[in-house]
Scaffold this motif. Sequence first.
Motif, mmCIF file in Angstrom:
data_model
loop_
_atom_site.group_PDB
_atom_site.id
_atom_site.type_symbol
_atom_site.label_atom_id
_atom_site.label_comp_id
_atom_site.label_asym_id
_atom_site.label_seq_id
_atom_site.Cartn_x
_atom_site.Cartn_y
_atom_site.Cartn_z
ATOM 1 N N ASP A 84 -18.275 17.148 35.703
ATOM 2 C CA ASP A 84 -19.054 17.433 36.911
ATOM 3 C C ASP A 84 -19.337 16.144 37.672
ATOM 4 O O ASP A 84 -19.799 16.168 38.802
ATOM 5 C CB ASP A 84 -20.382 18.093 36.527
ATOM 6 C CG ASP A 84 -20.132 19.414 35.829
ATOM 7 O OD1 ASP A 84 -19.724 20.356 36.507
ATOM 8 O OD2 ASP A 84 -20.313 19.478 34.598
ATOM 9 N N ALA A 85 -19.100 15.026 37.019
ATOM 10 C CA ALA A 85 -19.238 13.721 37.670
ATOM 11 C C ALA A 85 -18.320 12.771 36.929
ATOM 12 O O ALA A 85 -17.996 12.998 35.764
ATOM 13 C CB ALA A 85 -20.671 13.234 37.578
ATOM 14 N N MET A 86 -17.858 11.727 37.621
ATOM 15 C CA MET A 86 -16.998 10.765 36.939
ATOM 16 C C MET A 86 -17.474 9.346 37.147
ATOM 17 O O MET A 86 -17.973 8.978 38.201
ATOM 18 C CB MET A 86 -15.548 10.855 37.372
ATOM 19 C CG MET A 86 -15.349 11.738 38.524
ATOM 20 S SD MET A 86 -13.981 12.843 38.443
ATOM 21 C CE MET A 86 -14.752 14.416 38.372
ATOM 22 N N VAL A 87 -17.289 8.558 36.098
ATOM 23 C CA VAL A 87 -17.626 7.143 36.149
ATOM 24 C C VAL A 87 -16.344 6.373 35.894
ATOM 25 O O VAL A 87 -15.599 6.703 34.974
ATOM 26 C CB VAL A 87 -18.629 6.780 35.025
ATOM 27 C CG1 VAL A 87 -19.023 5.320 35.120
ATOM 28 C CG2 VAL A 87 -19.850 7.660 35.078
ATOM 29 N N CYS A 88 -16.060 5.361 36.716
ATOM 30 C CA CYS A 88 -14.923 4.491 36.440
ATOM 31 C C CYS A 88 -15.433 3.203 35.840
ATOM 32 O O CYS A 88 -16.380 2.611 36.363
ATOM 33 C CB CYS A 88 -14.175 4.155 37.726
ATOM 34 S SG CYS A 88 -13.149 5.500 38.311
ATOM 35 N N MET A 89 -14.842 2.785 34.757
ATOM 36 C CA MET A 89 -15.247 1.492 34.197
ATOM 37 C C MET A 89 -14.096 0.750 33.521
ATOM 38 O O MET A 89 -13.052 1.321 33.250
ATOM 39 C CB MET A 89 -16.463 1.637 33.280
ATOM 40 C CG MET A 89 -16.341 2.556 32.115
ATOM 41 S SD MET A 89 -17.973 3.036 31.457
ATOM 42 C CE MET A 89 -18.638 1.485 30.945
ATOM 43 N N ASP A 90 -14.297 -0.557 33.288
ATOM 44 C CA ASP A 90 -13.275 -1.386 32.653
ATOM 45 C C ASP A 90 -13.388 -1.290 31.136
ATOM 46 O O ASP A 90 -14.446 -0.978 30.599
ATOM 47 C CB ASP A 90 -13.443 -2.857 33.056
ATOM 48 C CG ASP A 90 -13.124 -3.081 34.522
ATOM 49 O OD1 ASP A 90 -12.727 -2.106 35.183
ATOM 50 O OD2 ASP A 90 -13.281 -4.226 34.978
ATOM 51 N N ALA A 91 -12.290 -1.615 30.482
ATOM 52 C CA ALA A 91 -12.263 -1.512 29.024
ATOM 53 C C ALA A 91 -12.776 -2.778 28.339
ATOM 54 O O ALA A 91 -12.911 -2.815 27.122
ATOM 55 C CB ALA A 91 -10.833 -1.228 28.567
ATOM 56 N N ASP A 92 -13.053 -3.823 29.107
ATOM 57 C CA ASP A 92 -13.358 -5.110 28.473
ATOM 58 C C ASP A 92 -14.857 -5.319 28.224
ATOM 59 O O ASP A 92 -15.297 -6.422 27.920
ATOM 60 C CB ASP A 92 -12.802 -6.261 29.315
ATOM 61 C CG ASP A 92 -13.335 -6.240 30.738
ATOM 62 O OD1 ASP A 92 -14.202 -5.394 31.031
ATOM 63 O OD2 ASP A 92 -12.889 -7.058 31.548
ATOM 64 N N LEU A 93 -15.648 -4.248 28.405
ATOM 65 C CA LEU A 93 -17.102 -4.274 28.201
ATOM 66 C C LEU A 93 -17.838 -5.167 29.195
ATOM 67 O O LEU A 93 -18.983 -5.531 28.966
ATOM 68 C CB LEU A 93 -17.466 -4.659 26.758
ATOM 69 C CG LEU A 93 -17.259 -3.545 25.716
ATOM 70 C CD1 LEU A 93 -17.580 -4.045 24.313
ATOM 71 C CD2 LEU A 93 -18.118 -2.318 26.026
ATOM 72 N N GLN A 94 -17.162 -5.536 30.289
ATOM 73 C CA GLN A 94 -17.892 -6.256 31.345
ATOM 74 C C GLN A 94 -18.775 -5.293 32.125
ATOM 75 O O GLN A 94 -19.671 -5.705 32.829
ATOM 76 C CB GLN A 94 -16.907 -6.953 32.292
ATOM 77 C CG GLN A 94 -16.362 -8.233 31.698
ATOM 78 C CD GLN A 94 -15.639 -9.061 32.726
ATOM 79 O OE1 GLN A 94 -14.630 -8.644 33.293
ATOM 80 N NE2 GLN A 94 -16.148 -10.252 32.980
ATOM 81 N N HIS A 95 -18.459 -4.011 32.007
ATOM 82 C CA HIS A 95 -19.315 -2.974 32.573
ATOM 83 C C HIS A 95 -20.067 -2.335 31.421
ATOM 84 O O HIS A 95 -19.500 -1.546 30.686
ATOM 85 C CB HIS A 95 -18.466 -1.916 33.288
ATOM 86 C CG HIS A 95 -17.654 -2.461 34.418
ATOM 87 N ND1 HIS A 95 -16.547 -1.821 34.905
ATOM 88 C CD2 HIS A 95 -17.807 -3.585 35.148
ATOM 89 C CE1 HIS A 95 -16.048 -2.532 35.910
ATOM 90 N NE2 HIS A 95 -16.787 -3.615 36.073
#
Length: 307
Positions: free
Chosen positions: A88-99
């Motif tokens: 119902d919602a999407m989050v985009c994030m990086d795999a390097d844990l900087q987010h």
Amino acid sequence: MCKMLSVVVSVYNEEQALPMFYKAARSVLESLDWDYELLFVNDGSQDGSMAYLRRLSREDPRVKVLGFSRNFGHEAAMIAGIDHAAGDAMVCMDADLQHPPECLVEIVKKLEEGCGVISMVRTKNPSAGLIKNITSSGFYALINTLSDVKFEPNASDFFAVSRQAADVLRENYRERVRFLRGYVQSIGFQKAVITYEAGDRVAGESKYSIRKLLAFSVNTIMCFSNLPLKLGIYAGILAALMGVAVMVYTLLTRQGAPSGYTTIVILNCFMFAILFIIVGIIGEYIAVLFSELKDRPIYIVEEKRNL
Ligand code: UDP
Ligand code: MG
């Protein structure tokens, strides 16, 4: 029925960071009231990332995997993730844990308040270094002057959108030359900004070189501004004014024909320089037109798991 959050993670040669990311993200996601899916988009990694993701998808049905046939770039990975996410919602994030996955708690809170677009703004980016930080602020100052859309400086590739906002991105923003962050900020909806501190990347190296970033900046300016195309008109007006000035000067000083050689050479060089720059800018825009016209796919999926 409880809502579902899709977490889209772009992966390019992240075999070392992935296990850490999965562990951290899972523990936060389990603590939320929302159901979730973790959608990893493997952007043609050459290391063991895909093998790890295949294994993970067998163990955990909430892990979904899209594998590209080659490297298409971070933006293409995020678009593919949004295309295939079921939440119902999407989050985009990086795999390097900087987010930091901890931010998901606050994101979900904003989503529940009815926000359609949540931009995550980083307060500090230690791994980027001085040059990247200065060029980044310079870039945002420039694009905000040139474009009608106002960009949040330091907005990152870390953002969340509601299903409704994601549908707009899916259907109406299929440009080949693109800047996803910019679209996210220009589509409207109720907005929220959350700040976070970007830590160091947990493993591996940054996949963005200065050259890649420069190409990216040029593309973005062309995506969001037509002002450079109008430079020709301004240059023409400038040249005309200079011509008038030289004419008046020549008439007043009653110079003989043979003198003024230096003036001619300088003016010539100057005019040609402006002309070539403008032709170059037009060429860049034509290149964008050309790649839109070719209408090639933004990404090619080779493999799907749990999807
Ligand atoms: N990435 C990608 N395709 C690429 C380059 C990067 O999917 O061609 C992913 C990468 O795996 C990471 C994210 O995009 O999850 C951000 O990349 P990176 O951390 O290297 O960029 P930085 O944080 O240094 O700007
Ligand atoms: Mg990074």
